[in-house]
Design an enzyme around this catalytic site. Sequence first.
Site, PDB file in Angstrom:
ATOM      1  N   ARG A  69       0.849  -1.195   0.000  1.00 47.79           N
ATOM      2  CA  ARG A  69       0.000   0.000   0.000  1.00 47.79           C
ATOM      3  C   ARG A  69       0.885   1.244   0.000  1.00 47.79           C
ATOM      4  O   ARG A  69       1.963   1.257   0.577  1.00 47.79           O
ATOM      5  CB  ARG A  69      -0.910   0.025   1.226  1.00 47.79           C
ATOM      6  CG  ARG A  69      -2.110  -0.925   1.117  1.00 47.79           C
ATOM      7  CD  ARG A  69      -3.023  -0.837   2.317  1.00 47.79           C
ATOM      8  NE  ARG A  69      -2.369  -1.306   3.515  1.00 47.79           N
ATOM      9  CZ  ARG A  69      -1.828  -0.542   4.440  1.00 47.79           C
ATOM     10  NH1 ARG A  69      -1.909   0.770   4.350  1.00 47.79           N
ATOM     11  NH2 ARG A  69      -1.236  -1.076   5.486  1.00 47.79           N
ATOM     12  N   TYR A 197      -1.114  -3.562  -7.034  1.00 48.98           N
ATOM     13  CA  TYR A 197      -0.917  -4.279  -5.772  1.00 48.98           C
ATOM     14  C   TYR A 197      -2.208  -4.325  -4.945  1.00 48.98           C
ATOM     15  O   TYR A 197      -2.876  -3.301  -4.754  1.00 48.98           O
ATOM     16  CB  TYR A 197       0.207  -3.639  -4.923  1.00 48.98           C
ATOM     17  CG  TYR A 197       0.148  -4.180  -3.508  1.00 48.98           C
ATOM     18  CD1 TYR A 197       0.605  -5.474  -3.237  1.00 48.98           C
ATOM     19  CD2 TYR A 197      -0.475  -3.466  -2.487  1.00 48.98           C
ATOM     20  CE1 TYR A 197       0.461  -6.013  -1.974  1.00 48.98           C
ATOM     21  CE2 TYR A 197      -0.618  -4.012  -1.216  1.00 48.98           C
ATOM     22  CZ  TYR A 197      -0.154  -5.283  -0.964  1.00 48.98           C
ATOM     23  OH  TYR A 197      -0.321  -5.828   0.272  1.00 48.98           O
ATOM     24  N   GLY A 198      -2.483  -5.456  -4.369  1.00 47.81           N
ATOM     25  CA  GLY A 198      -3.668  -5.759  -3.568  1.00 47.81           C
ATOM     26  C   GLY A 198      -4.379  -4.607  -2.896  1.00 47.81           C
ATOM     27  O   GLY A 198      -5.433  -4.148  -3.342  1.00 47.81           O
ATOM     28  N   HIS A 226     -10.652  -2.280  11.455  1.00 53.23           N
ATOM     29  CA  HIS A 226      -9.561  -3.128  10.968  1.00 53.23           C
ATOM     30  C   HIS A 226      -9.343  -4.250  11.987  1.00 53.23           C
ATOM     31  O   HIS A 226      -8.359  -4.269  12.709  1.00 53.23           O
ATOM     32  CB  HIS A 226      -8.300  -2.271  10.806  1.00 53.23           C
ATOM     33  CG  HIS A 226      -7.177  -2.924  10.056  1.00 53.23           C
ATOM     34  ND1 HIS A 226      -5.884  -2.461  10.110  1.00 53.23           N
ATOM     35  CD2 HIS A 226      -7.146  -3.994   9.219  1.00 53.23           C
ATOM     36  CE1 HIS A 226      -5.109  -3.218   9.351  1.00 53.23           C
ATOM     37  NE2 HIS A 226      -5.847  -4.159   8.805  1.00 53.23           N
ATOM     38  N   ALA A 249       0.143  -6.455   9.294  1.00 56.68           N
ATOM     39  CA  ALA A 249       1.254  -7.391   9.550  1.00 56.68           C
ATOM     40  C   ALA A 249       1.638  -7.450  11.027  1.00 56.68           C
ATOM     41  O   ALA A 249       2.806  -7.552  11.380  1.00 56.68           O
ATOM     42  CB  ALA A 249       2.461  -7.061   8.672  1.00 56.68           C
ATOM     43  N   CYS A 250       0.645  -7.356  11.903  1.00 58.85           N
ATOM     44  CA  CYS A 250       0.884  -7.469  13.346  1.00 58.85           C
ATOM     45  C   CYS A 250       0.117  -8.622  13.975  1.00 58.85           C
ATOM     46  O   CYS A 250      -0.084  -8.662  15.192  1.00 58.85           O
ATOM     47  CB  CYS A 250       0.567  -6.162  14.054  1.00 58.85           C
ATOM     48  SG  CYS A 250       1.765  -4.878  13.666  1.00 58.85           S
ATOM     49  N   GLY A 251      -0.384  -9.559  13.167  1.00 53.01           N
ATOM     50  CA  GLY A 251      -0.869 -10.802  13.740  1.00 53.01           C
ATOM     51  C   GLY A 251      -2.362 -11.071  13.707  1.00 53.01           C
ATOM     52  O   GLY A 251      -2.823 -11.990  14.382  1.00 53.01           O
ATOM     53  N   LYS A 252      -3.146 -10.343  12.903  1.00 53.26           N
ATOM     54  CA  LYS A 252      -4.590 -10.604  12.876  1.00 53.26           C
ATOM     55  C   LYS A 252      -4.907 -11.980  12.292  1.00 53.26           C
ATOM     56  O   LYS A 252      -5.658 -12.753  12.879  1.00 53.26           O
ATOM     57  CB  LYS A 252      -5.345  -9.515  12.081  1.00 53.26           C
ATOM     58  CG  LYS A 252      -5.426  -8.179  12.786  1.00 53.26           C
ATOM     59  CD  LYS A 252      -6.223  -7.155  12.006  1.00 53.26           C
ATOM     60  CE  LYS A 252      -5.640  -6.890  10.647  1.00 53.26           C
ATOM     61  NZ  LYS A 252      -4.253  -6.401  10.655  1.00 53.26           N
ATOM     62  N   ASN A 368       6.353  -8.498   1.954  1.00 52.78           N
ATOM     63  CA  ASN A 368       4.900  -8.299   1.913  1.00 52.78           C
ATOM     64  C   ASN A 368       4.265  -9.186   0.843  1.00 52.78           C
ATOM     65  O   ASN A 368       3.225  -8.856   0.284  1.00 52.78           O
ATOM     66  CB  ASN A 368       4.565  -6.826   1.656  1.00 52.78           C
ATOM     67  CG  ASN A 368       3.080  -6.530   1.853  1.00 52.78           C
ATOM     68  OD1 ASN A 368       2.455  -7.048   2.784  1.00 52.78           O
ATOM     69  ND2 ASN A 368       2.498  -5.712   0.985  1.00 52.78           N
ATOM     70  N   ASN A 498      -1.077 -17.681  22.366  1.00 47.48           N
ATOM     71  CA  ASN A 498      -1.845 -16.463  22.679  1.00 47.48           C
ATOM     72  C   ASN A 498      -3.217 -16.800  23.267  1.00 47.48           C
ATOM     73  O   ASN A 498      -3.862 -15.980  23.918  1.00 47.48           O
ATOM     74  CB  ASN A 498      -1.995 -15.592  21.428  1.00 47.48           C
ATOM     75  CG  ASN A 498      -0.670 -14.996  20.991  1.00 47.48           C
ATOM     76  OD1 ASN A 498       0.222 -14.802  21.825  1.00 47.48           O
ATOM     77  ND2 ASN A 498      -0.510 -14.735  19.705  1.00 47.48           N
TER      78      ASN A 498
END
Length: 586
Positions: A69, A197-198, A226, A249-252, A368, A498
Amino acid sequence: MIKNASVLAWVEEMKKLTNPDHVVLIDGSEAQLDELRAQAVKTGEMIKLNEEKLPGCYLHRTAVNDVARVEDRTFICTDTKENAGPTNNWMDPNEAYKMLYDIAKGAYAGRTMYIIPYSMGPVGSEFSKIGIELTDSIYVVLNMAIMTRVGAAVLEALGDSTDWVKGLHCKCDIDAEKRYICHFPQDNTIISVNSGYGGNVLLGKKCFALRIASFLGKNEGWMAEHMLILGLEKPNGEIKYIAAAFPSACGKTNLAMLIPPEKYRNMGYKVWCVGDDIAWMRIGEDGRLWAVNPENGFFGVAPGTNEKSNPNALASTKSGTIFTNVVHNLDDNTVWWEGLDKNPPKNALNWKGEPWDASKGEKGAHPNSRFTAPAKNCPCISPEFDSGKGVPISAIVFGGRRAKAAPLVYESRNWQNGVFVGSIMASETTAAATGAVGVVRNDPMAMKPFCGYNMADYFAHWLEMGKKLGDKAPKIFNVNWFRLDDEGNFMWPGFGDNMRVLNWILDRCEGKVDAVETPIGYVPKTDDIDLDGIDVTKETLAELLDVDKDVWNKEVENIAKFYEQFGDKLPAEIKAEFEGLKSRLQ
Ligand code: GTP
Ligand code: SPV
Ligand code: MN
C-alpha cells in the site's frame, strides 16, 4: 446484464473516459473465471502451479515498484481538509477528479474493461453493501472473485437501488509518480490509478470496507474496523466472540485462526475464524455489539506462515489460491517463502522472477508477499461465517508491535477509558506499506491508514457507540505479543499460545478472575496466565506484565504530541482520560 439505471449511466460515462476495446461483465460463473485464468496464463500475467499439489492455484508477480500500500499517495477527498483530518492526506475533490480523469483518459485503449459487481457481506443480507469495480486487470478480477462475492446475484440484490459504491481502477503503466488511491466519501466513489498491488486495487477491501465504510458507519451509527473476529469455543460448547484490531502485519490472520495448545485441545477448546482483517459492527436488537466479516477470503502475509505458526492459513492456501510475489520452485512448480520450512528450493526464481540461490542470503519472497485464499478453505472457518447477522462480541482487543512499553495484556477501566487506550495505540511499521519498517508510529485502533474521515470525529463516534451500548458494551483490552528481551528475542511464544491470554480476557469478561491495578489499566496476576507447557518463567511473565513508569512517562510525551494536531476537536472525554493517566503515573 446490467439493468440498474445508475450503474448503467456511470459505466457509460467511464467507458467514454477510459475508451476500452472490449467490455466484459463479470457474472461470477466458474466458466467465465476459468476463461480469464486461461487468458492470464497465456499472457504471462499469472503462472499456473502444480495441479496435483496446488489445484487451481496461480502465481503472480507485481511490478518491482508496486509491492505494498502507498499511504503517502492515498487521499481522502472530502469537501474540506478538516473533514479528512490531520492524519489523512487530503485533496480538494474537484482538483482530484480532474487530475484522476486526466490520468484515466484513454487508459483502457487496447484493453478490456471488466465490470465487477461485488457484495461486501453475504449477498442480499440487510447489513451487506454493494460496489461496482471497473478494472483493466484480470488479476484484480480473479482476486476480487476470491475476496468478495461477485457476479449476477449481486446485481439482482442491488435491483434499481442507487445505494452502491463506485470504484474505478486503471493500471495505466504502473507509474509510481502518477500512482494515486483516492476516496470521495461524500460521493461513495473510489479511484485508483497506476498500481496493481492488492491493498491499492482490490477496492472492496481497505478502500471500501474501511475508508468509505467508516464514513458511512459514522453517519449511519455503526462501525467499520480493521479487526479480526474469532469465536473461542469452551469445553462445554459455549462460544464467545472476540474482535481484535492490530495494525497491518501485526498478527490478525494468525490470531483469527489460532490452534489452541495441545493441552487445551484435549480439554475441548477450539477457535473458529469469522474474519481475519475487517469487521463491520452494529448494535443488535438485544442491545449488544454484533460483528460481520464483509470479506469472502484472506489476503494474508505469506512469510512466516507455516505448519507450526498457522496451519489453518497454510491449509487455506492449498487450492484455488493466488500467490503474489513469493518464490517459484521450478522443480515441482510450487511456491515457497521465508519461514515456510527450512528447505528453500534449489532450482527457483525469486519474487522478481530472477534465478535465486538461498545460500547467498538474499530473501526470495518479498516481505509483503501475499496469498489470496478462499475463506471456505479454512479448516476452522466459523459456521457463522455466512450468516448476515454476525456474531455478538464479548471483548474488543487492541494490540501493536512494541518492543518495550506495552505489557503482554491489560484491561481498560471502562469503555471510555478503552477508547482512550485504542486512541494511544502505537506500533512499529511493517512491510505492508511502503516506507521505513520498524519505526514506532501512532496508529489509533489500527485505523491510521484506513479512517475515511477526521480521526477526532472517529474517537467521538466510538464514545457515542459506547453510550448506546451502555452496560452491554464489550470490555476493551490491549495486548502486545512482540515484547523483546535485552538480546532482542521475543519474550512471549505467541501464535497458538496467545490462547492463554484470550482465556484470561474471557475470564475477566465473565468476572471469574481478579487483576492488578496499574496506572494504565488492569493486568493479570502472574498466577492467572497459564504457563504450563511453555518455556516462560514466572519472572519473565512478571516482566512481560510490567508497567514501567519511566517508559510510560515518555509515552505520555508522544501522546501529547500526537493529540496536539487535533486541536479543539479532540473529545473532552479523551482529554479527561489522558489527564487521568498522567496523574496516575505521578
Ligand atoms: P495484514 O494482513 O497486513 O493486516 O496483517 P495481519 O495483522 O493479519 O498479520 P499476520 O497474522 O499475517 O502476521 C504478520 C506477521 O506477524 C507474520 O510474520 C507472523 O509470523 C507474525 N506474527 C503473528 N502473530 C505473532 C505472534 O503471536 N508472535 C510473533 N512473534 N509474531 C507473530
Ligand atoms: C493490510 O495492509 O492491512 C492488509 C493488506 O491487510 S492490504 O490489502 O494490502 O491492505
Ligand atoms: Mn490488514
